[in-house]
Scaffold this active site. Structure first.
Site, PDB file in Angstrom:
ATOM      1  N   ASP A   1       0.822  -1.198   0.000  1.00  0.00           N
ATOM      2  CA  ASP A   1       0.000   0.000   0.000  1.00  0.00           C
ATOM      3  C   ASP A   1       0.865   1.260   0.000  1.00  0.00           C
ATOM      4  O   ASP A   1       1.942   1.280   0.606  1.00  0.00           O
ATOM      5  CB  ASP A   1      -0.898  -0.015   1.251  1.00  0.00           C
TER       6      ASP A   1
ATOM      7  N   ASN B   1     -10.399  -3.303  -6.466  1.00  0.00           N
ATOM      8  CA  ASN B   1      -9.609  -2.322  -7.228  1.00  0.00           C
ATOM      9  C   ASN B   1     -10.221  -1.983  -8.592  1.00  0.00           C
ATOM     10  O   ASN B   1      -9.825  -0.995  -9.226  1.00  0.00           O
ATOM     11  CB  ASN B   1      -8.157  -2.800  -7.419  1.00  0.00           C
TER      12      ASN B   1
END
Ligand code: FPP
Length: 228
Positions: free
Chosen positions: A2, A50
């Site tokens: 991340d 996503n």
């Protein structure tokens, strides 16, 4: 992995540049895992959520995965890395599906590190897939409801044959699991690090491992000192 977007934004660059630098960090992490004797390394590369990102970013991430496999597969194979992909395949473009299958097929007998790529992966979706596989077997008379034990569940997950993670590292300071390996992480240790994924280097990896070594894993029992 991340923090790619924030890494780029902090430098006034488009988010996609952060993902590109993220792939460099992937190379470093795979190499470090091999050197440090880590047998299984799982990377959360693209989540089932996503797809909600802008189309251009999704295309970039798909392109980076394709590039990674086309450019680096031969080297991974030479280094004895076995590639395994977890996640849904049915809604992926056929060229990506083909590349993922090729990577798994070419490296299937390798014995060094297993690199698990979680791509188009969501843990809830994986649990639903496993449940459907089991339900189909029961409907066909190949299994009965009494067969459904945690071990039986394990063997129907995408991760069948892959040990549960000892350590889960999340970069960028976020402290949540975000639909990653919910079933398999029951007794995992977690290390949350402030560094953004493109900055995750060997030193950061070793820091996380040192933190892991200081943990007392009890699996619901007692610590070794108290038990003896
Ligand atoms: C999280 O950062 C990262 C991702 C959603 C994608 C990670 C994918 C790659 C590095 C490329 C492909 C993978 C492989 C294995 C070659 P973010 O965009 O959520 O960052 P932010 O939270 O700072 O916005």
């Amino acid at each position: 992995m991340d923090g790619n977007g924030r890494w780029a934004q902090a430098r006034g660059l488009p988010r996609t540049m952060g993902h590109r630098r993220g792939v460099d960090a992937v190379h470093g992490a795979v190499r470090a895992a091999g050197d440090l004797g880590i047998r299984y390394l799982t990377l959360f590369a693209f989540s089932s959520e996503n797809w909600r990102r802008p189309a251009q970013e999704v295309t970039e991430l798909m392109g980076l995965l394709k590039l990674f496999i086309r450019r680096d597969l031969a080297e991974l194979h030479r280094e004895g890395v076995r590639v395994k992909v977890i996640g849904a395949r049915d809604n992926l473009a056929s060229d990506i599906r083909g590349l993922l299958e090729e990577a798994e097929h070419l490296t299937r007998d390798n014995k060094e590190t297993t690199l698990v790529i979680a791509f188009n992966y969501g843990a809830r979706e994986e649990l639903a897939r496993a449940t459907r596989r089991i339900a189909d077997k029961i409907a066909l008379g190949e299994a009965s409801p009494e067969d459904v034990t945690p071990e039986f569940m394990d063997s129907h997950m995408d991760t069948a044959g892959i040990p549960d993670p000892d350590l889960i590292i999340r970069t960028s300071g976020e402290m949540r699991l975000s639909n990653f390996l919910l079933w398999q992480s029951a007794y995992s240790e977690f290390v949350f690090m402030p560094c953004l994924w493109p900055d995750f280097d060997r030193k950061a990896f070793e820091d996380a491992l040192n933190e892991y070594s200081s943990r007392d894993r009890r699996y619901g029992g007692l610590s070794r000192e108290i038990a003896s």
